[in-house]
Design a protein around this motif. Structure first.
Motif, mmCIF file in Angstrom:
data_model
loop_
_atom_site.group_PDB
_atom_site.id
_atom_site.type_symbol
_atom_site.label_atom_id
_atom_site.label_comp_id
_atom_site.label_asym_id
_atom_site.label_seq_id
_atom_site.Cartn_x
_atom_site.Cartn_y
_atom_site.Cartn_z
ATOM 1 N N TYR A 300 0.846 -1.185 0.000
ATOM 2 C CA TYR A 300 0.000 0.000 0.000
ATOM 3 C C TYR A 300 0.881 1.234 0.000
ATOM 4 O O TYR A 300 2.044 1.203 0.420
ATOM 5 C CB TYR A 300 -0.920 0.013 1.219
ATOM 6 N N THR A 301 0.300 2.309 -0.455
ATOM 7 C CA THR A 301 1.017 3.580 -0.503
ATOM 8 C C THR A 301 0.103 4.669 0.011
ATOM 9 O O THR A 301 -1.120 4.502 0.099
ATOM 10 C CB THR A 301 1.485 3.903 -1.929
ATOM 11 N N GLU A 302 0.736 5.776 0.397
ATOM 12 C CA GLU A 302 -0.016 6.865 0.992
ATOM 13 C C GLU A 302 -0.998 7.462 -0.015
ATOM 14 O O GLU A 302 -0.672 7.687 -1.181
ATOM 15 C CB GLU A 302 0.958 7.938 1.481
ATOM 16 N N ASP A 303 -2.170 7.709 0.505
ATOM 17 C CA ASP A 303 -3.191 8.342 -0.313
ATOM 18 C C ASP A 303 -2.785 9.801 -0.529
ATOM 19 O O ASP A 303 -2.513 10.520 0.439
ATOM 20 C CB ASP A 303 -4.537 8.266 0.411
ATOM 21 N N PRO A 304 -2.696 10.264 -1.792
ATOM 22 C CA PRO A 304 -2.261 11.652 -2.018
ATOM 23 C C PRO A 304 -3.207 12.678 -1.428
ATOM 24 O O PRO A 304 -2.833 13.833 -1.281
ATOM 25 C CB PRO A 304 -2.199 11.752 -3.548
ATOM 26 N N THR A 305 -4.400 12.287 -1.036
ATOM 27 C CA THR A 305 -5.293 13.255 -0.408
ATOM 28 C C THR A 305 -4.853 13.594 1.001
ATOM 29 O O THR A 305 -5.322 14.558 1.589
ATOM 30 C CB THR A 305 -6.726 12.702 -0.380
ATOM 31 N N GLY A 306 -3.942 12.765 1.568
ATOM 32 C CA GLY A 306 -3.384 13.055 2.884
ATOM 33 C C GLY A 306 -4.361 12.906 4.013
ATOM 34 O O GLY A 306 -4.274 13.600 5.008
ATOM 35 N N ARG A 307 -5.261 12.005 3.919
ATOM 36 C CA ARG A 307 -6.285 11.817 4.934
ATOM 37 C C ARG A 307 -6.055 10.535 5.721
ATOM 38 O O ARG A 307 -6.977 9.788 5.996
ATOM 39 C CB ARG A 307 -7.667 11.814 4.302
ATOM 40 N N THR A 308 -4.808 10.257 6.114
ATOM 41 C CA THR A 308 -4.423 9.060 6.892
ATOM 42 C C THR A 308 -4.996 7.805 6.245
ATOM 43 O O THR A 308 -5.531 6.934 6.925
ATOM 44 C CB THR A 308 -4.885 9.167 8.360
ATOM 45 N N ARG A 309 -4.878 7.743 4.951
ATOM 46 C CA ARG A 309 -5.454 6.605 4.212
ATOM 47 C C ARG A 309 -4.388 6.042 3.291
ATOM 48 O O ARG A 309 -3.667 6.796 2.624
ATOM 49 C CB ARG A 309 -6.670 7.082 3.414
ATOM 50 N N CYS A 310 -4.244 4.715 3.253
ATOM 51 C CA CYS A 310 -3.304 4.047 2.367
ATOM 52 C C CYS A 310 -4.089 3.291 1.296
ATOM 53 O O CYS A 310 -5.051 2.567 1.612
ATOM 54 C CB CYS A 310 -2.411 3.088 3.146
ATOM 55 N N VAL A 311 -3.641 3.441 0.070
ATOM 56 C CA VAL A 311 -4.312 2.781 -1.048
ATOM 57 C C VAL A 311 -3.366 1.754 -1.648
ATOM 58 O O VAL A 311 -2.141 1.849 -1.483
ATOM 59 C CB VAL A 311 -4.736 3.815 -2.101
ATOM 60 N N PRO A 312 -3.906 0.744 -2.352
ATOM 61 C CA PRO A 312 -3.028 -0.285 -2.926
ATOM 62 C C PRO A 312 -2.031 0.323 -3.910
ATOM 63 O O PRO A 312 -2.334 1.269 -4.640
ATOM 64 C CB PRO A 312 -3.997 -1.235 -3.627
ATOM 65 N N SER A 313 -0.813 -0.248 -3.935
ATOM 66 C CA SER A 313 0.219 0.209 -4.857
ATOM 67 C C SER A 313 -0.066 -0.369 -6.247
ATOM 68 O O SER A 313 -0.589 -1.471 -6.395
ATOM 69 C CB SER A 313 1.595 -0.263 -4.394
ATOM 70 N N SER A 314 0.274 0.329 -7.442
ATOM 71 C CA SER A 314 0.078 -0.165 -8.808
ATOM 72 C C SER A 314 1.164 0.378 -9.698
ATOM 73 O O SER A 314 1.731 1.435 -9.436
ATOM 74 C CB SER A 314 -1.301 0.245 -9.332
ATOM 75 N N SER A 315 1.498 -0.373 -10.833
ATOM 76 C CA SER A 315 2.474 0.065 -11.834
ATOM 77 C C SER A 315 1.871 -0.146 -13.209
ATOM 78 O O SER A 315 1.135 -1.113 -13.450
ATOM 79 C CB SER A 315 3.774 -0.737 -11.720
ATOM 80 N N ARG A 316 2.171 0.725 -14.124
ATOM 81 C CA ARG A 316 1.660 0.616 -15.491
ATOM 82 C C ARG A 316 2.762 0.082 -16.385
ATOM 83 O O ARG A 316 3.841 0.634 -16.449
ATOM 84 C CB ARG A 316 1.189 1.985 -15.989
ATOM 85 N N VAL A 317 2.468 -1.054 -17.124
ATOM 86 C CA VAL A 317 3.433 -1.673 -18.031
ATOM 87 C C VAL A 317 2.798 -1.772 -19.408
ATOM 88 O O VAL A 317 1.671 -2.282 -19.546
ATOM 89 C CB VAL A 317 3.857 -3.066 -17.543
ATOM 90 N N SER A 318 3.445 -1.294 -20.418
ATOM 91 C CA SER A 318 2.932 -1.346 -21.814
ATOM 92 C C SER A 318 3.656 -2.442 -22.578
ATOM 93 O O SER A 318 4.881 -2.504 -22.588
ATOM 94 C CB SER A 318 3.161 -0.013 -22.529
ATOM 95 N N VAL A 319 2.865 -3.329 -23.138
ATOM 96 C CA VAL A 319 3.414 -4.406 -23.946
ATOM 97 C C VAL A 319 2.931 -4.177 -25.374
ATOM 98 O O VAL A 319 1.725 -4.108 -25.620
ATOM 99 C CB VAL A 319 2.946 -5.783 -23.445
ATOM 100 N N ALA A 320 3.817 -4.113 -26.346
ATOM 101 C CA ALA A 320 3.432 -3.790 -27.738
ATOM 102 C C ALA A 320 4.367 -4.478 -28.709
ATOM 103 O O ALA A 320 5.385 -5.018 -28.324
ATOM 104 C CB ALA A 320 3.461 -2.272 -27.934
ATOM 105 N N ASP A 321 3.901 -4.471 -29.968
ATOM 106 C CA ASP A 321 4.797 -4.965 -31.028
ATOM 107 C C ASP A 321 5.896 -3.962 -31.253
ATOM 108 O O ASP A 321 5.829 -2.822 -30.795
ATOM 109 C CB ASP A 321 4.001 -5.165 -32.319
ATOM 110 N N PHE A 322 6.885 -4.393 -31.861
ATOM 111 C CA PHE A 322 8.049 -3.545 -32.111
ATOM 112 C C PHE A 322 8.139 -3.238 -33.591
ATOM 113 O O PHE A 322 7.891 -4.101 -34.445
ATOM 114 C CB PHE A 322 9.338 -4.266 -31.657
ATOM 115 N N ASN A 323 8.538 -2.056 -33.981
ATOM 116 C CA ASN A 323 8.841 -1.641 -35.352
ATOM 117 C C ASN A 323 10.343 -1.738 -35.502
ATOM 118 O O ASN A 323 11.084 -0.919 -34.975
ATOM 119 C CB ASN A 323 8.359 -0.210 -35.581
ATOM 120 N N ILE A 324 10.783 -2.774 -36.103
ATOM 121 C CA ILE A 324 12.194 -3.090 -36.147
ATOM 122 C C ILE A 324 12.796 -2.528 -37.413
ATOM 123 O O ILE A 324 12.267 -2.689 -38.498
ATOM 124 C CB ILE A 324 12.402 -4.617 -36.092
#
Length: 424
Positions: A300-324
């Motif tokens: 979990y990570t700190e809620d940016p609203t700063g209200r003593t709340r922790c929200v689940p952590s997440s990461s964005r990963v892009s998978v795509a074809d390649f132009n070689i």
């Protein structure tokens, strides 16, 4: 010698009596008068006196006869035969009739009358300053707080007692004896330094502490003994502070084993003198580590609203074809795919698995090509990259032959259209 004088006086008296008898006889014979007339005697006719019995002639010519006291009068005058009359200021001695002794009125007390109204004091006594023929006892040094009743013996005044040093000194008496003080007068105590009078008034002085002891008892001057549950204040100002065991955490000990929590903290429900941080609202998916500050749980990570709340952590990963292409070996401009939100640890596992699968696929693809005729031209830029990677892997194997010269296998590929590559 006194006896000899008495015998001599008796002899003279006998001789004088005989002479007087002879004179009387002559007087009777001659009848010659004595001028002047004889006193206390008679004229013997020869111009002299014959003294009567108990008298003796006095010079000159024995014309006057005086009383005779054989033993003599002391401090007195012989006025008749064997009769003394005392001089003024003297009195008859009751033991000797012919002796007079000095008279003192009133009689001498503790002394001897040595002359009229003059006393000589006995040993250990001295003349009374009132001058009344009185001798009073002498004490050296003089009695203090008492009366000298006999030589060097004092009788103490009321409220005083004899000094044990025995120096004719009487000291005040206090009952009960003074505690932490000195008895300066009957039942009056003067307190020692650092002590003060007990308000109960029982000749008792109690220690004084300034400032007064707080939560303790003054047991000696400026020394406090703390009450149960309290301990000495390290500032040393006669102050005892509450003791908490274990010590208060994030709070102040306000009474024995009772803590008052600091601002932003609340009492620990375990009841062990511990105050824990308070967060309002309570931490969600985390722990309150300081007032209104949360430490998020794992994942979990700190809620940016700063209200003593922790929200689940997440990461964005892009998978795509390649132009070689030869100029840009790996790009992500060709195909965009939707993003997937997954936990970070899962991303790492998938990344490692994907890299392993990619390398395995390349090795397998190269293995197939070695058992088939090599293409005249490279259909895609990806094939050229696979050839380069495969050649590098073979070169690193210790038991394989070195790859052919670069110029033999690095041939400029002949590309086909992208549409054709996708439909092959």
């Amino acid at each position: 010698m006194g006896v000899a004088m008495i015998l001599l006086v008796l002899l003279l008296h006998t001789w004088h009596t005989n002479v007087s008898a002879c004179n009387q006889q002559s007087h009777r014979d001659n009848r010659v008068p004595c001028p002047p007339a004889c006193v206390n005697g008679f004229c013997n006719g020869h111009g002299s006196c014959t003294c009567s019995t108990g008298y003796i002639g006095a010079a000159p010519l024995n014309q006057i006869c005086e009383p005779f006291c054989p033993v003599g009068c002391i401090n007195s005058k012989c006025i008749a035969p064997d009769t003394c009359s005392c001089d003024p200021g003297y009195a008859k001695d009751p033991t000797v009739s012919t002796r007079c002794i000095p008279s003192c009125s009133p009689p001498c007390l503790n002394g001897e009358c040595v002359s009229p109204n003059v006393c000589s004091c006995d040993s250990g006594y001295t003349e009374d300053p009132t001058g009344r023929n009185r001798c009073i006892p002498s004490c050296s040094p003089p009695c203090l707080n008492g009366e000298c009743v006999s030589p060097n013996v004092c009788s103490c005044d009321s409220g005083y007692t004899e000094d044990p040093t025995g120096r004719n000194r009487c000291i005040p008496s206090c009952s009960p004896p003074c505690l932490n003080g000195e008895c300066v007068s009957p039942n009056v105590c003067s307190c020692d330094s650092g002590y003060t009078e007990d308000p109960t008034g029982r000749n008792r002085c109690i220690p004084s502490c300034s400032p007064p002891c707080l939560n303790g008892e003054c047991v000696s001057p400026n020394v406090c003994s703390c009450d149960s549950g309290y301990t000495e204040d390290p500032t040393g100002r006669n102050r005892c502070i509450p003791s908490c065991s274990p010590p208060c955490l994030n709070g102040e000990c306000v009474s024995p084993n009772v803590c008052s929590c600091d601002s932003g903290y609340t009492e620990d429900p375990t009841g062990r003198n511990r105050c824990i941080p308070s967060c309002s609202p309570p931490c969600l998916n985390g722990e309150c580590v300081s007032p209104n500050v949360c430490s998020c749980d794992s994942g979990y990570t700190e809620d940016p609203t700063g209200r003593t709340r922790c929200v689940p952590s997440s990461s964005r990963v892009s998978v795509a074809d390649f132009n070689i292409s030869t100029q840009s070996p790996i790009t992500a401009a060709a195909v965009n795919t939707p993003t997937v939100s997954i936990p970070l640890w899962l991303i790492l596992v998938l990344t490692v698995a994907a890299a392993g699968a990619l390398i395995g696929g390349l090795l397998y693809y190269r293995h197939r090509r070695r058992h088939t005729a090599p293409p005249l031209v490279a259909e895609t830029e990806l094939d050229a990259e696979f050839s380069l990677l495969d050649r590098t892997i073979q070169y690193q194997k210790p038991h394989t032959e070195p790859p052919p010269p670069y110029k033999e296998w690095e041939q400029k590929p002949k590309f086909v259209s992208h549409h054709k590559r996708l439909t092959m």
